[in-house]
Design a protein around this motif. Structure first.
Motif, PDB file in Angstrom:
ATOM      1  N   ALA A   1      43.953  42.145  51.136  1.00  0.00           N
ATOM      2  CA  ALA A   1      44.728  43.262  50.584  1.00  0.00           C
ATOM      3  C   ALA A   1      46.010  42.757  49.936  1.00  0.00           C
ATOM      4  CB  ALA A   1      45.044  44.276  51.678  1.00  0.00           C
ATOM      5  N   ILE A   2      46.661  41.799  50.574  1.00  0.00           N
ATOM      6  CA  ILE A   2      47.890  41.232  50.005  1.00  0.00           C
ATOM      7  C   ILE A   2      47.586  40.547  48.677  1.00  0.00           C
ATOM      8  CG2 ILE A   2      49.644  39.428  50.314  1.00  0.00           C
ATOM      9  CD1 ILE A   2      49.577  40.155  53.330  1.00  0.00           C
ATOM     10  N   TYR A   3      46.528  39.755  48.652  1.00  0.00           N
ATOM     11  CA  TYR A   3      46.152  39.055  47.421  1.00  0.00           C
ATOM     12  C   TYR A   3      45.798  40.049  46.311  1.00  0.00           C
ATOM     13  CZ  TYR A   3      43.667  36.049  44.177  1.00  0.00           C
ATOM     14  OH  TYR A   3      43.249  35.403  43.044  1.00  0.00           O
ATOM     15  N   GLY A   4      44.998  41.052  46.640  1.00  0.00           N
ATOM     16  CA  GLY A   4      44.611  42.053  45.648  1.00  0.00           C
ATOM     17  C   GLY A   4      45.799  42.851  45.145  1.00  0.00           C
ATOM     18  N   ALA A   5      46.673  43.245  46.059  1.00  0.00           N
ATOM     19  CA  ALA A   5      47.870  44.001  45.668  1.00  0.00           C
ATOM     20  C   ALA A   5      48.779  43.147  44.788  1.00  0.00           C
ATOM     21  CB  ALA A   5      48.615  44.479  46.906  1.00  0.00           C
ATOM     22  N   TYR A   6      48.905  41.871  45.125  1.00  0.00           N
ATOM     23  CA  TYR A   6      49.729  40.972  44.314  1.00  0.00           C
ATOM     24  C   TYR A   6      49.159  40.851  42.899  1.00  0.00           C
ATOM     25  CZ  TYR A   6      52.104  36.857  42.595  1.00  0.00           C
ATOM     26  OH  TYR A   6      52.839  35.999  41.820  1.00  0.00           O
ATOM     27  N   ARG A   7      47.854  40.656  42.795  1.00  0.00           N
ATOM     28  CA  ARG A   7      47.212  40.546  41.464  1.00  0.00           C
ATOM     29  C   ARG A   7      47.390  41.834  40.673  1.00  0.00           C
ATOM     30  NH1 ARG A   7      43.274  36.223  39.941  1.00  0.00           N
ATOM     31  NH2 ARG A   7      42.913  37.777  38.341  1.00  0.00           N
ATOM     32  N   LEU A   8      47.221  42.957  41.347  1.00  0.00           N
ATOM     33  CA  LEU A   8      47.360  44.251  40.682  1.00  0.00           C
ATOM     34  C   LEU A   8      48.795  44.477  40.227  1.00  0.00           C
ATOM     35  CD1 LEU A   8      45.723  46.718  39.878  1.00  0.00           C
ATOM     36  CD2 LEU A   8      46.013  47.596  42.166  1.00  0.00           C
ATOM     37  N   CYS A   9      49.752  44.174  41.098  1.00  0.00           N
ATOM     38  CA  CYS A   9      51.171  44.321  40.740  1.00  0.00           C
ATOM     39  C   CYS A   9      51.556  43.373  39.607  1.00  0.00           C
ATOM     40  CB  CYS A   9      52.060  44.069  41.953  1.00  0.00           C
ATOM     41  SG  CYS A   9      52.017  45.382  43.181  1.00  0.00           S
ATOM     42  N   THR A  10      51.016  42.170  39.628  1.00  0.00           N
ATOM     43  CA  THR A  10      51.295  41.204  38.561  1.00  0.00           C
ATOM     44  C   THR A  10      50.717  41.716  37.242  1.00  0.00           C
ATOM     45  OG1 THR A  10      51.313  39.364  40.113  1.00  0.00           O
ATOM     46  CG2 THR A  10      50.948  38.828  37.797  1.00  0.00           C
ATOM     47  N   GLY A  11      49.512  42.232  37.269  1.00  0.00           N
ATOM     48  CA  GLY A  11      48.891  42.767  36.069  1.00  0.00           C
ATOM     49  C   GLY A  11      49.628  43.974  35.514  1.00  0.00           C
ATOM     50  N   LEU A  12      50.221  44.764  36.412  1.00  0.00           N
ATOM     51  CA  LEU A  12      50.985  45.940  35.993  1.00  0.00           C
ATOM     52  C   LEU A  12      52.431  45.604  35.623  1.00  0.00           C
ATOM     53  CD1 LEU A  12      49.660  48.460  38.678  1.00  0.00           C
ATOM     54  CD2 LEU A  12      49.159  48.491  36.228  1.00  0.00           C
ATOM     55  N   ASP A  13      52.772  44.324  35.660  1.00  0.00           N
ATOM     56  CA  ASP A  13      54.121  43.840  35.327  1.00  0.00           C
ATOM     57  C   ASP A  13      55.212  44.417  36.225  1.00  0.00           C
ATOM     58  OD1 ASP A  13      53.193  42.210  33.265  1.00  0.00           O
ATOM     59  OD2 ASP A  13      53.348  43.814  31.777  1.00  0.00           O
ATOM     60  N   TYR A  14      54.920  44.542  37.512  1.00  0.00           N
ATOM     61  CA  TYR A  14      55.927  45.002  38.460  1.00  0.00           C
ATOM     62  C   TYR A  14      56.918  43.883  38.739  1.00  0.00           C
ATOM     63  CZ  TYR A  14      53.302  49.258  39.609  1.00  0.00           C
ATOM     64  OH  TYR A  14      52.674  50.474  39.568  1.00  0.00           O
ATOM     65  N   SER A  15      58.127  44.253  39.093  1.00  0.00           N
ATOM     66  CA  SER A  15      59.158  43.267  39.400  1.00  0.00           C
ATOM     67  C   SER A  15      58.875  42.603  40.749  1.00  0.00           C
ATOM     68  CB  SER A  15      60.535  43.941  39.450  1.00  0.00           C
ATOM     69  OG  SER A  15      60.608  44.812  40.570  1.00  0.00           O
ATOM     70  N   VAL A  16      59.566  41.500  40.999  1.00  0.00           N
ATOM     71  CA  VAL A  16      59.396  40.777  42.259  1.00  0.00           C
ATOM     72  C   VAL A  16      59.777  41.663  43.443  1.00  0.00           C
ATOM     73  CG1 VAL A  16      60.217  38.814  43.612  1.00  0.00           C
ATOM     74  CG2 VAL A  16      59.743  38.536  41.182  1.00  0.00           C
ATOM     75  N   GLY A  17      60.815  42.476  43.293  1.00  0.00           N
ATOM     76  CA  GLY A  17      61.244  43.372  44.368  1.00  0.00           C
ATOM     77  C   GLY A  17      60.166  44.369  44.751  1.00  0.00           C
ATOM     78  N   ILE A  18      59.493  44.935  43.758  1.00  0.00           N
ATOM     79  CA  ILE A  18      58.409  45.887  44.029  1.00  0.00           C
ATOM     80  C   ILE A  18      57.239  45.170  44.697  1.00  0.00           C
ATOM     81  CG2 ILE A  18      56.722  47.452  42.975  1.00  0.00           C
ATOM     82  CD1 ILE A  18      59.549  48.555  42.968  1.00  0.00           C
ATOM     83  N   LYS A  19      56.932  43.963  44.237  1.00  0.00           N
ATOM     84  CA  LYS A  19      55.838  43.189  44.848  1.00  0.00           C
ATOM     85  C   LYS A  19      56.136  42.928  46.323  1.00  0.00           C
ATOM     86  CE  LYS A  19      54.601  40.777  40.613  1.00  0.00           C
ATOM     87  NZ  LYS A  19      54.612  39.493  39.916  1.00  0.00           N
ATOM     88  N   VAL A  20      57.361  42.544  46.634  1.00  0.00           N
ATOM     89  CA  VAL A  20      57.748  42.281  48.028  1.00  0.00           C
ATOM     90  C   VAL A  20      57.651  43.564  48.846  1.00  0.00           C
ATOM     91  CG1 VAL A  20      59.673  41.622  49.525  1.00  0.00           C
ATOM     92  CG2 VAL A  20      59.184  40.286  47.469  1.00  0.00           C
ATOM     93  N   LEU A  21      58.122  44.680  48.288  1.00  0.00           N
ATOM     94  CA  LEU A  21      58.043  45.958  48.992  1.00  0.00           C
ATOM     95  C   LEU A  21      56.596  46.333  49.291  1.00  0.00           C
ATOM     96  CD1 LEU A  21      59.360  48.555  50.073  1.00  0.00           C
ATOM     97  CD2 LEU A  21      59.177  49.476  47.746  1.00  0.00           C
ATOM     98  N   VAL A  22      55.718  46.158  48.311  1.00  0.00           N
ATOM     99  CA  VAL A  22      54.300  46.470  48.502  1.00  0.00           C
ATOM    100  C   VAL A  22      53.713  45.602  49.613  1.00  0.00           C
ATOM    101  CG1 VAL A  22      52.016  46.270  47.423  1.00  0.00           C
ATOM    102  CG2 VAL A  22      53.888  47.382  46.195  1.00  0.00           C
ATOM    103  N   ILE A  23      54.022  44.319  49.596  1.00  0.00           N
ATOM    104  CA  ILE A  23      53.486  43.414  50.625  1.00  0.00           C
ATOM    105  C   ILE A  23      53.988  43.805  52.011  1.00  0.00           C
ATOM    106  CG2 ILE A  23      53.554  41.027  51.474  1.00  0.00           C
ATOM    107  CD1 ILE A  23      53.394  40.182  48.488  1.00  0.00           C
TER     108      ILE A  23
END
Length: 107
Positions: A48-70
Motif C-alpha cells: 500500500a505504501i509503495y502503491g500510494a507513493y507511485r500514485l502520489c508521484t504520478g499526481l505530482d503531489y508534494s513531499v509533505g503530502i506524500k509523507v502525510l499519506v504514508i
C-alpha cells in the motif's frame, strides 16, 4: 503528471484495499493464524505504501503530502479511506487522459 505511475500505483492501491479487507476478515475469523496474518498484514501495508507513493508521484503531489499519506496508512480504518481517495483521484486523471478504468484499474 506521469500517467504510467498513476496507472501502476492505482492498481497496487486497489489490490491493497482488497488484501486489507482479507486481512481484517482473517484476523477475526481465524485468530489461530496469528503470525501468518501479521506477516501478511505487513506485506499488504508495504504494498500500500509503495502503491500510494507511485500514485502520489504520478499526481505530482508534494513531499509533505506524500509523507502525510504514508503516515495515514498506518492508522486503522483511515488507511482504507486514504487508499480509496487516492484511487478515485487516480481514476479521474486516467479517464481524463483517455484510459478506460475498470474495477481493478486500467484495462
Amino acid at each position: 503528471m506521469n500517467v504510467e505511475d498513476i496507472a501502476s500505483g492505482q492498481k497496487i492501491v486497489i489490490y491493497s484495499i482488497v488484501a486489507n479487507f482479507l486481512v481484517g476478515v482473517s484476523q477475526h475469523s481465524a485468530p489461530e493464524l496469528g503470525v501468518i496474518v501479521i506477516v501478511f498484514s505487513l506485506l499488504v501495508t508495504a504494498a500500500a505504501i509503495y502503491g500510494a507513493y507511485r500514485l502520489c508521484t504520478g499526481l505530482d503531489y508534494s513531499v509533505g503530502i506524500k509523507v502525510l499519506v504514508i503516515v495515514l496508512l498506518f492508522v486503522p480504518f483511515i488507511n482504507l479511506i486514504t487508499l480509496i481517495v487516492l484511487s478515485v483521484k487516480g481514476t479521474k486523471v486516467l479517464r481524463q487522459a483517455g484510459y478506460e478504468v475498470g474495477f481493478f484499474g486500467v484495462k
